[in-house]
Every structure is written in C-alpha cells, then in structure tokens.
Design an enzyme around this catalytic site. Structure first.
Site, PDB file in Angstrom:
ATOM      1  N   TYR A  52      18.152  79.854  73.259  1.00 36.50           N
ATOM      2  CA  TYR A  52      18.829  78.515  73.995  1.00 36.50           C
ATOM      3  C   TYR A  52      17.789  77.365  73.912  1.00 36.50           C
ATOM      4  O   TYR A  52      18.083  76.031  74.034  1.00 36.50           O
ATOM      5  CB  TYR A  52      18.911  78.704  75.450  1.00 36.50           C
ATOM      6  CG  TYR A  52      20.132  79.599  75.583  1.00 36.50           C
ATOM      7  CD1 TYR A  52      21.479  79.113  75.642  1.00 36.50           C
ATOM      8  CD2 TYR A  52      20.189  80.982  76.003  1.00 36.50           C
ATOM      9  CE1 TYR A  52      22.528  79.772  75.769  1.00 36.50           C
ATOM     10  CE2 TYR A  52      21.167  81.839  75.994  1.00 36.50           C
ATOM     11  CZ  TYR A  52      22.581  80.911  75.899  1.00 36.50           C
ATOM     12  OH  TYR A  52      23.738  81.683  75.998  1.00 36.50           O
ATOM     13  N   ARG A  55      19.051  75.765  70.876  1.00 35.43           N
ATOM     14  CA  ARG A  55      20.379  75.029  70.989  1.00 35.43           C
ATOM     15  C   ARG A  55      20.000  73.951  71.908  1.00 35.43           C
ATOM     16  O   ARG A  55      20.640  72.746  71.757  1.00 35.43           O
ATOM     17  CB  ARG A  55      21.363  76.029  71.960  1.00 35.43           C
ATOM     18  CG  ARG A  55      21.511  77.337  71.415  1.00 35.43           C
ATOM     19  CD  ARG A  55      22.573  77.100  70.118  1.00 35.43           C
ATOM     20  NE  ARG A  55      21.641  76.700  68.944  1.00 35.43           N
ATOM     21  CZ  ARG A  55      20.745  77.398  68.394  1.00 35.43           C
ATOM     22  NH1 ARG A  55      20.703  78.855  68.467  1.00 35.43           N
ATOM     23  NH2 ARG A  55      20.502  77.301  67.179  1.00 35.43           N
ATOM     24  N   GLN A  85      34.171  73.519  79.178  1.00 33.34           N
ATOM     25  CA  GLN A  85      33.576  74.864  78.742  1.00 33.34           C
ATOM     26  C   GLN A  85      32.031  74.683  77.981  1.00 33.34           C
ATOM     27  O   GLN A  85      31.483  75.690  78.061  1.00 33.34           O
ATOM     28  CB  GLN A  85      34.452  75.454  77.965  1.00 33.34           C
ATOM     29  CG  GLN A  85      35.566  75.921  78.762  1.00 33.34           C
ATOM     30  CD  GLN A  85      36.681  76.667  77.711  1.00 33.34           C
ATOM     31  OE1 GLN A  85      36.524  77.533  77.240  1.00 33.34           O
ATOM     32  NE2 GLN A  85      37.383  75.574  77.193  1.00 33.34           N
ATOM     33  N   ASN A  86      31.777  73.328  77.948  1.00 32.71           N
ATOM     34  CA  ASN A  86      30.361  73.014  77.083  1.00 32.71           C
ATOM     35  C   ASN A  86      29.321  73.102  78.039  1.00 32.71           C
ATOM     36  O   ASN A  86      29.411  72.559  79.383  1.00 32.71           O
ATOM     37  CB  ASN A  86      30.710  71.476  76.359  1.00 32.71           C
ATOM     38  CG  ASN A  86      31.666  71.511  75.537  1.00 32.71           C
ATOM     39  OD1 ASN A  86      32.069  72.560  74.928  1.00 32.71           O
ATOM     40  ND2 ASN A  86      32.082  70.541  74.945  1.00 32.71           N
ATOM     41  N   VAL A  87      28.403  73.491  77.395  1.00 30.60           N
ATOM     42  CA  VAL A  87      26.909  73.624  78.360  1.00 30.60           C
ATOM     43  C   VAL A  87      26.037  72.252  77.864  1.00 30.60           C
ATOM     44  O   VAL A  87      25.046  72.102  78.530  1.00 30.60           O
ATOM     45  CB  VAL A  87      26.242  75.033  78.109  1.00 30.60           C
ATOM     46  CG1 VAL A  87      27.204  75.923  78.379  1.00 30.60           C
ATOM     47  CG2 VAL A  87      26.047  74.940  76.351  1.00 30.60           C
ATOM     48  N   HIS A 103      30.679  76.851  82.365  1.00 30.81           N
ATOM     49  CA  HIS A 103      29.900  77.837  81.650  1.00 30.81           C
ATOM     50  C   HIS A 103      28.445  77.593  81.859  1.00 30.81           C
ATOM     51  O   HIS A 103      27.686  78.083  81.003  1.00 30.81           O
ATOM     52  CB  HIS A 103      30.420  77.960  80.271  1.00 30.81           C
ATOM     53  CG  HIS A 103      31.723  78.519  80.009  1.00 30.81           C
ATOM     54  ND1 HIS A 103      32.421  78.638  79.169  1.00 30.81           N
ATOM     55  CD2 HIS A 103      32.360  79.324  81.028  1.00 30.81           C
ATOM     56  CE1 HIS A 103      33.712  79.056  79.211  1.00 30.81           C
ATOM     57  NE2 HIS A 103      33.731  79.737  80.414  1.00 30.81           N
ATOM     58  N   GLY A 169      39.257  70.366  71.784  1.00 31.75           N
ATOM     59  CA  GLY A 169      38.234  71.110  71.200  1.00 31.75           C
ATOM     60  C   GLY A 169      38.031  72.342  71.806  1.00 31.75           C
ATOM     61  O   GLY A 169      36.893  72.928  71.728  1.00 31.75           O
ATOM     62  N   THR A 170      39.218  72.863  72.336  1.00 26.47           N
ATOM     63  CA  THR A 170      38.875  74.585  72.851  1.00 26.47           C
ATOM     64  C   THR A 170      39.939  75.475  72.007  1.00 26.47           C
ATOM     65  O   THR A 170      41.319  75.085  72.159  1.00 26.47           O
ATOM     66  CB  THR A 170      39.035  74.705  74.208  1.00 26.47           C
ATOM     67  OG1 THR A 170      39.092  76.019  74.628  1.00 26.47           O
ATOM     68  CG2 THR A 170      40.251  73.969  74.950  1.00 26.47           C
ATOM     69  N   SER A 171      39.554  76.517  71.601  1.00 23.47           N
ATOM     70  CA  SER A 171      40.495  77.511  70.764  1.00 23.47           C
ATOM     71  C   SER A 171      41.085  78.185  72.039  1.00 23.47           C
ATOM     72  O   SER A 171      42.022  79.109  71.876  1.00 23.47           O
ATOM     73  CB  SER A 171      39.499  78.597  70.057  1.00 23.47           C
ATOM     74  OG  SER A 171      38.865  79.002  71.088  1.00 23.47           O
TER      75      SER A 171
HETATM   76  P1  NAD Z   1      35.652  77.482  70.209  1.00 22.30           P
HETATM   77  O1  NAD Z   1      34.334  77.313  69.346  1.00 22.30           O
HETATM   78  O2  NAD Z   1      36.070  78.868  70.353  1.00 22.30           O
HETATM   79  O3  NAD Z   1      36.967  76.503  69.565  1.00 22.30           O
HETATM   80  C1  NAD Z   1      36.450  75.042  69.162  1.00 22.30           C
HETATM   81  C2  NAD Z   1      38.010  74.517  69.053  1.00 22.30           C
HETATM   82  O4  NAD Z   1      37.623  73.017  68.642  1.00 22.30           O
HETATM   83  C3  NAD Z   1      38.882  74.931  67.995  1.00 22.30           C
HETATM   84  O5  NAD Z   1      40.051  75.059  68.579  1.00 22.30           O
HETATM   85  C4  NAD Z   1      38.806  73.970  67.128  1.00 22.30           C
HETATM   86  O6  NAD Z   1      39.872  73.868  66.144  1.00 22.30           O
HETATM   87  C5  NAD Z   1      38.463  72.712  67.645  1.00 22.30           C
HETATM   88  N1  NAD Z   1      37.716  71.412  66.854  1.00 22.30           N
HETATM   89  C6  NAD Z   1      36.771  71.883  65.877  1.00 22.30           C
HETATM   90  N2  NAD Z   1      36.359  70.652  65.597  1.00 22.30           N
HETATM   91  C7  NAD Z   1      37.081  69.483  66.281  1.00 22.30           C
HETATM   92  C8  NAD Z   1      36.785  68.354  66.409  1.00 22.30           C
HETATM   93  N3  NAD Z   1      36.146  67.515  65.627  1.00 22.30           N
HETATM   94  N4  NAD Z   1      37.694  67.793  67.279  1.00 22.30           N
HETATM   95  C9  NAD Z   1      38.559  68.272  68.337  1.00 22.30           C
HETATM   96  N5  NAD Z   1      38.623  69.506  68.105  1.00 22.30           N
HETATM   97  C10 NAD Z   1      37.951  70.220  67.132  1.00 22.30           C
HETATM   98  O7  NAD Z   1      35.232  76.562  71.440  1.00 22.30           O
HETATM   99  P2  NAD Z   1      35.506  76.849  72.915  1.00 22.30           P
HETATM  100  O8  NAD Z   1      37.037  77.191  73.112  1.00 22.30           O
HETATM  101  O9  NAD Z   1      34.884  75.843  73.648  1.00 22.30           O
HETATM  102  O10 NAD Z   1      34.604  78.287  73.250  1.00 22.30           O
HETATM  103  C11 NAD Z   1      33.459  78.559  73.062  1.00 22.30           C
HETATM  104  C12 NAD Z   1      32.520  78.931  74.057  1.00 22.30           C
HETATM  105  O11 NAD Z   1      31.145  78.548  73.551  1.00 22.30           O
HETATM  106  C13 NAD Z   1      32.536  78.019  75.415  1.00 22.30           C
HETATM  107  O12 NAD Z   1      32.732  78.896  76.352  1.00 22.30           O
HETATM  108  C14 NAD Z   1      31.216  77.177  75.365  1.00 22.30           C
HETATM  109  O13 NAD Z   1      30.631  77.443  76.381  1.00 22.30           O
HETATM  110  C15 NAD Z   1      30.441  77.711  74.529  1.00 22.30           C
HETATM  111  N6  NAD Z   1      29.922  76.720  73.402  1.00 22.30           N
HETATM  112  C16 NAD Z   1      29.559  75.505  73.938  1.00 22.30           C
HETATM  113  C17 NAD Z   1      29.074  74.543  73.075  1.00 22.30           C
HETATM  114  C18 NAD Z   1      28.547  73.094  73.606  1.00 22.30           C
HETATM  115  O14 NAD Z   1      28.169  73.118  74.737  1.00 22.30           O
HETATM  116  N7  NAD Z   1      28.899  72.069  72.869  1.00 22.30           N
HETATM  117  C19 NAD Z   1      28.991  74.862  71.725  1.00 22.30           C
HETATM  118  C20 NAD Z   1      29.391  75.961  70.999  1.00 22.30           C
HETATM  119  C21 NAD Z   1      29.660  77.071  72.190  1.00 22.30           C
END
Ligand code: NAD
Length: 231
Positions: A52, A55, A85-87, A103, A169-171
């Site tokens: 972490y 990160r 969901q982002n941290v 999260h 930006g979420t799968s």
């Molecule tokens: P995910 O990685 O599962 O999915 C990412 C999604 O973003 C996909 O649907 C992809 O097609 C899309 N994507 C990729 N590039 C993009 C762009 N430029 N613009 C828009 N969409 C784009 O992410 P999730 O669903 O958020 O799940 C991952 C878990 O991991 C979360 O719970 C989160 O807490 C954690 N995480 C957080 C971060 C952060 O805080 N930035 C980074 C990585 C993981």
C-alpha cells in the site's frame, strides 16, 4: 435533480493509476490474496504495508483527469453524489463535494484496536510500529476482500433517490458494490461511460452506453446533461 455517480478504477486509469482487472487478476503484480485480505495482514503485515505504501506514492503523484473534472462541472446544475469504489483521492482533489468511499481511502490509516479511529497519513508511508493513540498498530484504511462494506446502507439509500445514474470505470465485478445499480427508482436514467460494457446481470432499465474513456466520455455527457436541464 439528484445525479449519482458510481465510479471505479477506470476513471483514474488516465491519471496513471492502473485498474485492477486489466492485469489478468493481478494488482500491480500481486495476487489480491497476498496483499488485500485480513489473512494476508495476519501472515505478513510488513508486505501488506509495503504494497500500500507503493500504491499510495502512485496516488500522490497522480492528478485528476478531465473525467473527474467533468463530474465537478455537473454540480453547477445537479445535486451530485459520488459513490466510489476507488481508494484514491482524485475526486476530492478535482473538487467534488459529496463523495462516499465504499472501499476505504489509501491516504488514511485505521486503528487495529478500534476501527472507528481513522487518521490521515502524513507523507506517503505507514510502517510497522506506527500506532494509534491506544497503542495499537495502524493498518491501511482499506476494505479488504472478506471484510464488510460498512458504507453500503448509506450508498443504497443515496441510489434510491437518484434521478440520473452515471456508472463509469467499473467492471461491476466486485460484490456488494455491483448491486447498487439495482437500487435505483423506476424513473432513473442510467448512463455507462466505459470503453467496455460491464458484464452484469440483466438490468430491467434501458441503459445508455457511451463506449469512451472517462476523460472524453464524461465531459461530453456532462455537456449534454447540463444543456438538457438548462433552466
Ligand atoms: P476494475 O479494474 O475491475 O474495472 C475497470 C473498469 O474500468 C473496466 O470496466 C474497464 O473497461 C474500465 N476502464 C478502463 N480504462 C478506462 C478509462 N480510461 N475510462 C473509463 N473506464 C475505463 O475496477 P473496479 O470495478 O473499480 O474494481 C476494482 C477494485 O479494486 C475496486 O474495488 C477498487 O477499490 C480497487 N482499485 C482501486 C483503484 C483506485 O483507487 N484508483 C485502482 C485499482 C483497484
């Protein structure tokens, strides 16, 4: 008009923060079981803290992109609530006012004796021996896999009053956050801004998919919505 945004790692991808699922189930080269579970913390807290810390450095180096900024612009016309969901803290640094982190937040630490005690991390690192005022080791303020998402009831309540829902930006693979898209009222309009359409259970509502990245799709959508609801 209440506009709710459900954001995920993809909105921060163009700020240089890698997504989770884009890398074959590895998060920055690590299996999540090794760094993002309570068992990992019990087994090897130093490794978890190091993961972490790295990160966190990436998050501090990153800056909000045009996608985050478009959500701020929407506040000129809508009552905007972001559920992320982002941290990372890029929504905050862009200037959005109402943000609920499902999260956790990587720039904060939490007491291992009393989870209600949360502190900002000064600088970029949290280390073994860093303790809360109760004398217990501090851990990252992150909701790990297998832990409950305490903010879910609040998030469900927010979604239940949405007039517009933007998913970006979420799968939609992470439970229970992915269930929020089913908590909206019947009149709510849904937009997905993501190059890929998420793999989701069939949704009873019509969904408008904008197959673009956050930095291009969100500014375009913001302009369209602001124009449509101009007084
Ligand atoms: P995910 O990685 O599962 O999915 C990412 C999604 O973003 C996909 O649907 C992809 O097609 C899309 N994507 C990729 N590039 C993009 C762009 N430029 N613009 C828009 N969409 C784009 O992410 P999730 O669903 O958020 O799940 C991952 C878990 O991991 C979360 O719970 C989160 O807490 C954690 N995480 C957080 C971060 C952060 O805080 N930035 C980074 C990585 C993981």
């Amino acid at each position: 008009m209440k506009l709710v945004v459900l954001s995920g790692a993809g909105i921060s991808a163009e700020s240089g923060i890698p997504t989770f699922r884009g890398n074959g189930g590895l998060w920055e080269g690590e299996k999540f079981e090794e760094v993002a579970t309570p068992a990992a913390w019990q087994r090897n807290p130093e490794k978890v803290l190091r993961f972490y810390n790295e990160r966190r450095k990436g998050v501090i180096r990153a800056a909000p992109n045009a996608g985050h900024l478009a959500l701020v612009k929407l506040e000129s016309r809508f009552d905007v609530q972001i559920i992320t969901q982002n941290v990372d803290d890029l929504h905050e640094r862009a200037g959005s006012r109402n943000i609920l982190h499902l999260h956790g937040e990587i720039r904060k630490a939490r007491s291992t004796a009393d989870p209600r005690q949360v502190f900002p991390i000064p600088g970029d690192s949290l280390n073994l021996g860093d303790t809360c005022p109760l004398g217990s080791q501090l851990r990252p303020h992150i909701v790990w896999f297998c832990e409950s998402v305490e903010a879910m009831p609040q998030a469900e309540s927010i979604c239940s009053t949405a007039d517009i829902l933007i998913i970006t930006g979420t799968s939609l693979q992470v439970y229970p956050a992915n269930q929020l898209v089913y908590c909206i009222p019947g009149h709510c309009r849904i937009f997905i801004v993501d190059p890929e359409y998420p793999e989701m259970e069939p949704h009873p509502f019509l969904i408008h998919h904008i197959p673009k990245t956050a930095s291009t799709g969100l500014p375009e959508l913001a302009d369209i919505l602001i124009e449509e609801f101009r007084e």
